[in-house]
Design a protein around this motif. Structure first.
Motif, PDB file in Angstrom:
ATOM      1  N   THR A  65      24.494  32.582  38.502  1.00 31.00           N
ATOM      2  CA  THR A  65      25.253  33.092  37.636  1.00 31.00           C
ATOM      3  C   THR A  65      25.092  34.331  36.823  1.00 31.00           C
ATOM      4  OG1 THR A  65      26.471  30.978  37.713  1.00 31.00           O
ATOM      5  CG2 THR A  65      26.990  32.234  35.999  1.00 31.00           C
ATOM      6  N   VAL A  66      25.542  35.217  37.012  1.00 32.25           N
ATOM      7  CA  VAL A  66      25.428  36.309  36.014  1.00 32.25           C
ATOM      8  C   VAL A  66      26.471  36.596  35.329  1.00 32.25           C
ATOM      9  CG1 VAL A  66      25.064  38.959  36.041  1.00 32.25           C
ATOM     10  CG2 VAL A  66      24.291  37.711  37.972  1.00 32.25           C
ATOM     11  N   ASN A  67      26.382  36.425  33.661  1.00 30.52           N
ATOM     12  CA  ASN A  67      27.270  36.659  32.704  1.00 30.52           C
ATOM     13  C   ASN A  67      27.083  37.963  32.036  1.00 30.52           C
ATOM     14  OD1 ASN A  67      29.152  36.045  30.935  1.00 30.52           O
ATOM     15  ND2 ASN A  67      27.717  35.396  29.507  1.00 30.52           N
ATOM     16  N   LEU A  68      28.024  38.803  32.072  1.00 24.01           N
ATOM     17  CA  LEU A  68      28.099  40.013  31.333  1.00 24.01           C
ATOM     18  C   LEU A  68      28.718  39.959  29.954  1.00 24.01           C
ATOM     19  CD1 LEU A  68      29.344  42.462  34.145  1.00 24.01           C
ATOM     20  CD2 LEU A  68      26.922  41.705  33.574  1.00 24.01           C
ATOM     21  N   SER A  69      27.535  39.849  28.716  1.00 24.02           N
ATOM     22  CA  SER A  69      28.203  39.473  27.433  1.00 24.02           C
ATOM     23  C   SER A  69      28.152  40.931  26.683  1.00 24.02           C
ATOM     24  CB  SER A  69      27.244  38.500  26.800  1.00 24.02           C
ATOM     25  OG  SER A  69      27.496  38.338  25.675  1.00 24.02           O
ATOM     26  N   PRO A  70      29.301  40.930  25.829  1.00 22.02           N
ATOM     27  CA  PRO A  70      30.327  40.084  25.657  1.00 22.02           C
ATOM     28  C   PRO A  70      31.333  39.983  26.646  1.00 22.02           C
ATOM     29  CG  PRO A  70      30.670  41.956  24.496  1.00 22.02           C
ATOM     30  CD  PRO A  70      29.313  42.201  24.868  1.00 22.02           C
ATOM     31  N   ALA A  71      31.827  38.923  26.956  1.00 20.90           N
ATOM     32  CA  ALA A  71      32.467  38.322  27.868  1.00 20.90           C
ATOM     33  C   ALA A  71      34.079  38.872  27.805  1.00 20.90           C
ATOM     34  CB  ALA A  71      32.643  36.671  28.053  1.00 20.90           C
ATOM     35  N   ASP A  72      34.359  39.412  26.609  1.00 20.07           N
ATOM     36  CA  ASP A  72      35.701  39.905  26.526  1.00 20.07           C
ATOM     37  C   ASP A  72      35.768  41.471  26.530  1.00 20.07           C
ATOM     38  OD1 ASP A  72      34.344  40.272  24.197  1.00 20.07           O
ATOM     39  OD2 ASP A  72      36.166  39.527  22.741  1.00 20.07           O
ATOM     40  N   LEU A  73      34.792  42.056  26.925  1.00 19.89           N
ATOM     41  CA  LEU A  73      34.650  43.544  27.011  1.00 19.89           C
ATOM     42  C   LEU A  73      34.733  43.729  28.511  1.00 19.89           C
ATOM     43  CD1 LEU A  73      34.294  46.524  25.707  1.00 19.89           C
ATOM     44  CD2 LEU A  73      31.775  45.783  25.984  1.00 19.89           C
ATOM     45  N   ALA A  74      35.533  44.777  28.857  1.00 23.15           N
ATOM     46  CA  ALA A  74      35.703  45.118  30.428  1.00 23.15           C
ATOM     47  C   ALA A  74      34.505  45.911  30.758  1.00 23.15           C
ATOM     48  CB  ALA A  74      36.921  45.914  30.762  1.00 23.15           C
ATOM     49  N   LYS A  75      34.118  45.499  31.775  1.00 23.58           N
ATOM     50  CA  LYS A  75      32.927  45.987  32.490  1.00 23.58           C
ATOM     51  C   LYS A  75      33.423  46.893  33.696  1.00 23.58           C
ATOM     52  CE  LYS A  75      30.854  43.338  29.788  1.00 23.58           C
ATOM     53  NZ  LYS A  75      31.744  42.225  29.549  1.00 23.58           N
ATOM     54  N   GLU A  76      32.888  48.416  33.438  1.00 24.35           N
ATOM     55  CA  GLU A  76      33.236  49.065  34.788  1.00 24.35           C
ATOM     56  C   GLU A  76      32.114  49.852  35.207  1.00 24.35           C
ATOM     57  OE1 GLU A  76      36.239  51.508  32.754  1.00 24.35           O
ATOM     58  OE2 GLU A  76      37.938  50.207  33.012  1.00 24.35           O
ATOM     59  N   GLY A  77      32.069  50.452  36.428  1.00 24.72           N
ATOM     60  CA  GLY A  77      30.912  51.214  36.930  1.00 24.72           C
ATOM     61  C   GLY A  77      29.827  50.539  37.684  1.00 24.72           C
ATOM     62  N   SER A  78      29.169  51.256  38.251  1.00 24.35           N
ATOM     63  CA  SER A  78      28.166  50.628  39.284  1.00 24.35           C
ATOM     64  C   SER A  78      26.843  50.798  38.631  1.00 24.35           C
ATOM     65  CB  SER A  78      28.182  51.675  40.586  1.00 24.35           C
ATOM     66  OG  SER A  78      27.634  53.074  40.108  1.00 24.35           O
ATOM     67  N   HIS A  79      26.624  51.133  37.433  1.00 16.05           N
ATOM     68  CA  HIS A  79      25.447  51.369  36.802  1.00 16.05           C
ATOM     69  C   HIS A  79      24.832  49.898  36.152  1.00 16.05           C
ATOM     70  CE1 HIS A  79      28.260  51.355  33.419  1.00 16.05           C
ATOM     71  NE2 HIS A  79      27.250  50.675  32.629  1.00 16.05           N
ATOM     72  N   TYR A  80      25.560  48.822  36.748  1.00 17.00           N
ATOM     73  CA  TYR A  80      25.389  47.349  36.403  1.00 17.00           C
ATOM     74  C   TYR A  80      24.262  46.974  37.444  1.00 17.00           C
ATOM     75  CZ  TYR A  80      28.731  47.273  32.662  1.00 17.00           C
ATOM     76  OH  TYR A  80      29.270  47.567  31.298  1.00 17.00           O
ATOM     77  N   ASP A  81      24.293  47.479  38.350  1.00 20.25           N
ATOM     78  CA  ASP A  81      23.568  47.046  39.662  1.00 20.25           C
ATOM     79  C   ASP A  81      22.002  46.738  39.259  1.00 20.25           C
ATOM     80  OD1 ASP A  81      25.795  47.589  41.096  1.00 20.25           O
ATOM     81  OD2 ASP A  81      25.052  48.932  42.563  1.00 20.25           O
ATOM     82  N   LEU A  82      21.455  47.874  38.587  1.00 16.02           N
ATOM     83  CA  LEU A  82      19.820  47.839  38.294  1.00 16.02           C
ATOM     84  C   LEU A  82      19.570  46.547  37.127  1.00 16.02           C
ATOM     85  CD1 LEU A  82      16.990  48.764  38.758  1.00 16.02           C
ATOM     86  CD2 LEU A  82      17.584  50.370  37.145  1.00 16.02           C
ATOM     87  N   PRO A  83      20.455  46.483  36.135  1.00 14.51           N
ATOM     88  CA  PRO A  83      20.325  45.277  35.185  1.00 14.51           C
ATOM     89  C   PRO A  83      20.474  44.088  35.871  1.00 14.51           C
ATOM     90  CG  PRO A  83      22.067  46.442  34.444  1.00 14.51           C
ATOM     91  CD  PRO A  83      21.533  47.398  35.722  1.00 14.51           C
TER      92      PRO A  83
END
Length: 540
Positions: A65-83
């Motif tokens: 399970t991968v959680n992107l916090s804060p959860a109520d903020l929209a996450k956009e883009g491919s730069h999340y691949d590395l983290p």
């Protein structure tokens, strides 16, 4: 097994911290990403899985399970691949958890494990440096990230930056088995040869106005028949402008970085010249779209925005220019967020006097003149024209002028006078700032990054940016000049905005003349460049 890696989300030019939390626990085999991811973020699972397979690694047969916090903020883009990949490696024990602490990571993964370029590395690096953290990014973005620790005011040390060509090289570096070279902050080669003013024959009045516009940063509108040289004159304006100051170059590069337009990550002190086609939509010019990208007005920050065939632009698109022309920033309102980008640009526009273009030539004008010209020019509203400091008629070039030899004065000669005038303005504003008379305008609350870096988009840098008490302090005319301006304002129906813009142009004329005072002659010439409008059209 749990791990956390820091990354960022972008909201306009502001950088918001995001924690990538990874949990590997017993349960049904799954790989889930939560926290309002968009399509590109959701697809990170497949890129990470393929990348691990290319490196000979296997995901644990457990529930991930991968959680992107804060959860109520929209996450956009491919730069999340590395983290996400780094979080998984830390949770699996491949990497020590402390090796990724203190870093902000962003980058896109290729299926073979290579790290690909992503937009926004420069503002992310600046935000990381302000928070005392390092940056992990692709090697192609290393030069861009290296500028994150550059402070033009204090020249502080750079934050630790790891720029890796691939995920395998990054793993080896973090495990101490390999040492990646530190990226260098490089400048672009700005030795661009602009078109020379000496190539334009005739049009001496237009050249004079172009010099005034460059010296003071004033907005300019050129009106003339086809082939009179309006576009040629506009193309030579960048060659007259002084290079960007370090702080200006960093601000302009931040916007270009968010748009993915920074090339090799080299900062340039050359002023941007943007010339969109008249079919450009409102989001393309002002900014917007699904992911709210910066528009042409923001990409021209501290540069020039040239709009050729001005009346052919959509009416609503042109009217949207009014707010950024005054405030120096543009705010795109959405239901879930307000996105703000800087937009301190110099507007240069060109247009024909009518649709056929030959309104003033009775031998060539169409049968609908002069009504043709009135209808064509009515596409531009009074409030928009009121924000243009200089308006010049560019007549057709006579055959006798074309037969003359090239003019002796080149762009370098004019640029030297422009640079001297800009130096006077910069020193004057610095002196007023030292005396506490230069009051900075509060930045928009959404501009957290620039606020942290003590930047202000409304900070005056030339005569065109001054207003209020500051304008009164630097451009107060003599008695004869004030009397002339008062009479002209009454006869021409000048608005309060036109009054102040006339004073700004007069101050620039005085700077070009080397005069400390704004005299009647300067007021008279500044008034000659204003296009009189009826009072009803000037309602803002």
């Amino acid at each position: 097994m749990q791990a956390k890696v820091r990354t960022v989300a972008f909201q306009g030019i502001d950088v918001l911290p995001v924690d990538v939390q990874v949990l590997v626990a017993p349960g049904t085999i799954a790989f889930t990403v939560v926290g309002l991811p968009d399509k590109a973020v959701g697809e990170s699972r497949e890129r990470v899985r393929a990348c691990f397979r290319a490196l000979g690694l296997a995901l644990p047969p457990q529930r991930i399970t991968v959680n992107l916090s804060p959860a109520d903020l929209a996450k956009e883009g491919s730069h999340y691949d590395l983290p996400i990949a780094l979080g998984l490696l830390a949770a699996m024990g491949v990497l020590p958890r402390e090796s990724v602490e203190g870093f902000v990571a962003l980058g896109e993964l290729a299926l073979d494990g290579a790290l690909c370029r992503v937009p926004g590395v420069l503002p992310a690096a600046i935000a990381a440096q302000a928070a005392g953290r390092g940056v992990i990014c692709p090697a192609v973005c290393g030069g861009e990230a290296a500028w994150g620790g550059f402070d033009p005011a204090h020249d502080t040390d750079r934050p630790p930056i790891i720029a890796a060509p691939s995920l395998l090289a990054l793993i080896n570096h973090l495990r101490g088995q390999q040492t990646l070279p530190a990226p260098e902050a490089l400048m672009a080669d700005d030795r661009t040869h602009y078109p020379d003013l000496a190539e334009i024959k005739g049009q001496e009045s237009a050249k004079r106005v172009l010099e005034i516009a460059a010296a003071g940063g004033h907005n300019l509108l050129m009106i003339g028949p086809p082939g009179s040289g309006k576009s040629m004159l506009a193309a030579r304006l960048p060659g007259l402008l002084p290079p960007l100051e370090p702080e200006e170059a960093l601000e302009a590069s931040m916007v270009r970085s968010l748009a993915g337009d920074l090339g090799e990550g080299r900062l340039s002190r050359r002023r941007t010249f943007r010339d969109p086609h008249h079919s450009a939509t409102l989001p393309a010019l002002i900014g917007g779209g699904t992911r709210v990208k910066p528009g042409e007005v923001s990409l021209a920050h501290h540069g020039v925005l040239f709009l050729d065939e001005l009346p052919e632009f959509n009416r609503a698109t042109l009217e949207a220019l009014r707010q950024p022309l005054e405030s120096g920033r543009v705010t795109v309102a959405r239901a879930n967020a307000h996105v703000t980008y800087p937009a301190r640009f110099q507007l240069v526009a060109a247009m024909n006097p009518c649709r056929c273009g030959h309104l003033m030539d009775p031998t060539r004008s169409c049968a609908r003149g002069p009504r043709c010209g009135a209808d064509y020019q009515a596409k531009l509203s009074g409030p928009l024209l009121d924000r243009i400091d200089l308006t010049i008629d560019v007549p057709a070039v006579a055959a006798a002028d074309l037969a003359l030899p090239p003019p002796a004065e080149s762009s370098a000669d004019v640029a030297a006078r422009v640079a001297a005038a800009r130096t006077v303005q910069r020193e004057r504003l610095a002196e007023l700032d030292a005396k506490g008379k230069l009051v900075a305008v509060e930045a928009d609350p959404a501009a957290g990054l620039l606020a942290d870096r003590a930047r202000n988009w409304a900070k005056p840098r030339c005569n065109a940016d001054t207003d209020g008490a500051l304008l009164a302090a630097i451009a107060e005319p003599d008695a004869e000049g004030r009397a002339l301006l008062a009479r002209a304002a009454e006869r021409l129906g000048l608005s309060a905005r036109a009054w102040h813009r006339t004073l700004r142009v007069a101050r620039t004329l005085a700077d070009l003349d080397g005069s400390d005072a704004v005299r009647r002659l300067h007021i008279a010439e500044a008034l000659s460049y204003r296009r009189p409008q009826s009072r009803s059209m000037l309602a803002a």
